[in-house]
Design a protein around this motif. Structure first.
Motif, PDB file in Angstrom:
ATOM      1  N   THR A 448       0.871  -1.177   0.000  1.00  0.00           N
ATOM      2  CA  THR A 448       0.000   0.000   0.000  1.00  0.00           C
ATOM      3  C   THR A 448       0.901   1.218   0.000  1.00  0.00           C
ATOM      4  O   THR A 448       1.644   1.445   0.953  1.00  0.00           O
ATOM      5  CB  THR A 448      -0.920   0.025   1.223  1.00  0.00           C
ATOM      6  OG1 THR A 448      -1.694  -1.181   1.254  1.00  0.00           O
ATOM      7  CG2 THR A 448      -1.867   1.212   1.167  1.00  0.00           C
ATOM      8  N   SER A 449       0.856   1.969  -1.085  1.00  0.00           N
ATOM      9  CA  SER A 449       1.794   3.069  -1.284  1.00  0.00           C
ATOM     10  C   SER A 449       3.212   2.507  -1.153  1.00  0.00           C
ATOM     11  O   SER A 449       3.566   1.558  -1.851  1.00  0.00           O
ATOM     12  CB  SER A 449       1.514   4.193  -0.284  1.00  0.00           C
ATOM     13  OG  SER A 449       2.326   5.318  -0.575  1.00  0.00           O
ATOM     14  N   GLU A 450       4.005   3.039  -0.241  1.00  0.00           N
ATOM     15  CA  GLU A 450       5.369   2.521  -0.050  1.00  0.00           C
ATOM     16  C   GLU A 450       5.486   1.751   1.259  1.00  0.00           C
ATOM     17  O   GLU A 450       6.563   1.624   1.829  1.00  0.00           O
ATOM     18  CB  GLU A 450       6.368   3.675  -0.086  1.00  0.00           C
ATOM     19  CG  GLU A 450       6.416   4.378  -1.438  1.00  0.00           C
ATOM     20  CD  GLU A 450       7.409   5.522  -1.478  1.00  0.00           C
ATOM     21  OE1 GLU A 450       7.828   5.955  -0.388  1.00  0.00           O
ATOM     22  OE2 GLU A 450       7.770   5.961  -2.583  1.00  0.00           O
ATOM     23  N   ASP A 451       4.363   1.210   1.706  1.00  0.00           N
ATOM     24  CA  ASP A 451       4.310   0.515   2.986  1.00  0.00           C
ATOM     25  C   ASP A 451       3.987  -0.963   2.758  1.00  0.00           C
ATOM     26  O   ASP A 451       2.844  -1.311   2.482  1.00  0.00           O
ATOM     27  CB  ASP A 451       3.249   1.163   3.880  1.00  0.00           C
ATOM     28  CG  ASP A 451       3.183   0.526   5.251  1.00  0.00           C
ATOM     29  OD1 ASP A 451       4.172  -0.099   5.653  1.00  0.00           O
ATOM     30  OD2 ASP A 451       2.138   0.657   5.917  1.00  0.00           O
ATOM     31  N   PRO A 452       4.980  -1.854   2.850  1.00  0.00           N
ATOM     32  CA  PRO A 452       4.701  -3.276   2.692  1.00  0.00           C
ATOM     33  C   PRO A 452       4.224  -3.896   3.998  1.00  0.00           C
ATOM     34  O   PRO A 452       4.692  -3.543   5.079  1.00  0.00           O
ATOM     35  CB  PRO A 452       6.064  -3.851   2.285  1.00  0.00           C
ATOM     36  CG  PRO A 452       7.053  -2.951   2.944  1.00  0.00           C
ATOM     37  CD  PRO A 452       6.425  -1.572   2.984  1.00  0.00           C
ATOM     38  N   SER A 453       3.291  -4.819   3.901  1.00  0.00           N
ATOM     39  CA  SER A 453       2.865  -5.565   5.079  1.00  0.00           C
ATOM     40  C   SER A 453       3.963  -6.560   5.447  1.00  0.00           C
ATOM     41  O   SER A 453       4.814  -6.898   4.621  1.00  0.00           O
ATOM     42  CB  SER A 453       1.565  -6.310   4.802  1.00  0.00           C
ATOM     43  OG  SER A 453       1.788  -7.361   3.872  1.00  0.00           O
TER      44      SER A 453
END
Length: 477
Positions: A448-453
């Motif tokens: 999500t955007s530049e945020d990986p789970s």
């Protein structure tokens, strides 16, 4: 005057005087009413005070009435007080708001809520996900993995009825089509091309795998591209030449050559071509033996391939298939690994000008020696993902155009041997889905955007030997 009758009057007057209302209240306030006291600095509910008896208090939301009566004996002058209390008890349930599917608000128990009852989009009319992620991955000589992820229910994992090595997967108007090269122990069957289909009408099943065409063997690939109700297949034959075939109405057309610069010469090279579908057109791009990238195109699914032309990038790692996609404007983007320094770079073919942009290096730290994953998101952004140059880390970067990239970020740093990742458009709740195999186990990351789970191991997805293939598909409609 009779003295015996004066005492009661005086006593009654005395009692009356002691029942004057306290200071701050008017004498005209009836004894049975309450007057509010408001604290303007408090956010709590206003308090109430009692002016006179009878007094009413409540601790449960229902009235409890206490009445006090003072009586003065006329002859003795003594006063007695009697108190009567009456309580009414009832149960009041707390107010709750039931989830309403279709109000545009995601409530408890809902995976999504887009405010409509349309079953052709990302959110179905019952507020469950209208999208799923399909994954295929080879397991050597064992049956290939076939997995499905649906936001909410999660993963379901099974297997195909065929062993596969490298695989490809594409969404179609009916569901999805997957293809791969066999990894059979039998030398006569190894690298034979097989395909299978998945239908959204039967989401738990894959069709029995079948061979593609007559004598369909490859040493690299395959690649797939879906346009309208057709699928184009590309692969590198055992003679190191590029071949294609078209799937229409459940049937494969005969294999045909991808032309080189001169139509009478077949394109060839050390690695397979990548296919990139547009609205009607399809592009093929591949690295030549000389380290240059070449590309061809056909204007319609059944159209003829144009002679290959050389793209402008400098020397690339020719053993790696470039990554490609067609954007919303119909322009072709190519991502590749430069031979000189291992850096990842991108160029763009502008249409209809038929002009290439200058090369853009994604980032000086975006370096790899493995194949790239490249995907466009629903909002027009891009993700590139790759395996580390000299480690088993998985990395990614998000961009807004061919020459506008963010800072690369770490997706995972596995402690075991890792294969290059795969990317797919995101299902509900994510911009993109990233899959990779480490230590033989399939891992899933949502971007999500530049945020990986955090990476999540897919249950039961172990013993894998090849890079996974992934695609988003529609469940409803």
């Amino acid at each position: 005057m009779h003295p015996a009758r004066v005492l009661p009057v005086l006593v009654l007057l005395s009692v009356r005087c002691t029942e004057e209302p306290p200071s701050g209240f008017t004498a005209t306030t009836p004894a049975s009413t309450t007057a509010p006291i408001t604290n303007p600095q408090s956010s709590f509910p206003d308090a109430t005070d009692t002016v006179d008896s009878p007094t009413t208090t409540s601790t449960t939301g229902e009235p409890t009435t206490t009445t006090s009566t003072a009586t003065t004996e006329a002859l003795t002058g003594t006063t007695s007080t009697s108190t009567t209390t009456s309580t009414t008890t009832s149960t009041t349930e707390p107010e709750t708001t039931a989830a309403v599917c279709g109000d545009g608000v995601v409530d408890g128990g809902e995976v999504c809520d887009d405010g409509d009852a349309d079953d052709d989009d990302a959110c179905l009319g019952d507020c469950t996900s209208g999208q799923a992620l399909l994954v295929l991955a080879g397991a050597g000589t064992a049956p290939a993995l076939a997995a499905r992820y649906v936001p909410g229910p999660g993963w379901s994992v099974g297997e195909l009825d065929v062993d596969l090595g490298e695989t490809a997967l594409v969404a179609t108007h009916l569901g999805a089509l997957g293809a791969g090269r066999r990894a059979a122990a039998d030398v006569d069957a190894e690298n034979e091309l097989f395909y299978t289909t998945w239908s959204k009408g039967q989401p738990d099943d894959w069709a029995p795998a079948q061979a593609i065409g007559a004598f369909g063997f490859g040493i690299d690939g395959p690649a797939l591209a879906a346009v309208a109700e057709t699928v184009t297949l590309g692969f590198l034959g055992t003679d190191f030449k590029h071949y294609t075939a078209l799937w229409t109405d459940g049937t494969w057309a005969p294999f045909g050559p991808l032309p080189a610069g001169m139509p009478q010469i077949q394109a060839f090279g050390p690695s397979a071509a990548v296919l990139a579908p547009g609205a009607a057109e399809t592009y093929a791009a591949y690295a030549g033996d000389n380290g240059k990238i070449f590309y061809s195109s056909k204007s319609s699914p059944g159209g003829a391939w144009q002679p290959s032309m050389q793209a402008p990038p400098p020397l690339v790692v020719s053993g790696l298939t470039p990554a490609a996609l067609v954007d919303a404007e119909g322009d072709l983007l190519l991502a590749y690994v430069r031979a000189a320094d291992g850096k990842i770079a991108v160029v763009k073919l502008l249409t209809p000008q038929n002009a290439w942009t200058v090369e853009t290096v994604v980032d000086d730290l975006a370096i790899t020696a493995s194949e790239l994953a490249f995907v466009a998101t629903d909002d027009g952004a891009y993700y590139l993902a790759w395996k580390g140059y000299d480690d088993d880390g998985v990395y990614a970067v998000r961009g807004l155009d061919h020459d506008d990239w963010g800072v690369p970020f770490t997706v995972a740093e596995p402690a075991t041997a890792t294969l290059p990742p795969a990317l797919a458009r995101g299902t509900v709740g994510a911009d993109a889905e990233l899959l990779y195999v480490t230590g033989g186990a399939l891992q899933h990351v949502r971007l999500t955007s530049e945020d990986p789970s955090p990476p999540t191991a897919v249950p039961g997805a172990t013993g894998l030997k090849a890079r996974p293939a992934a695609v988003r598909v529609q469940l409803g409609g």
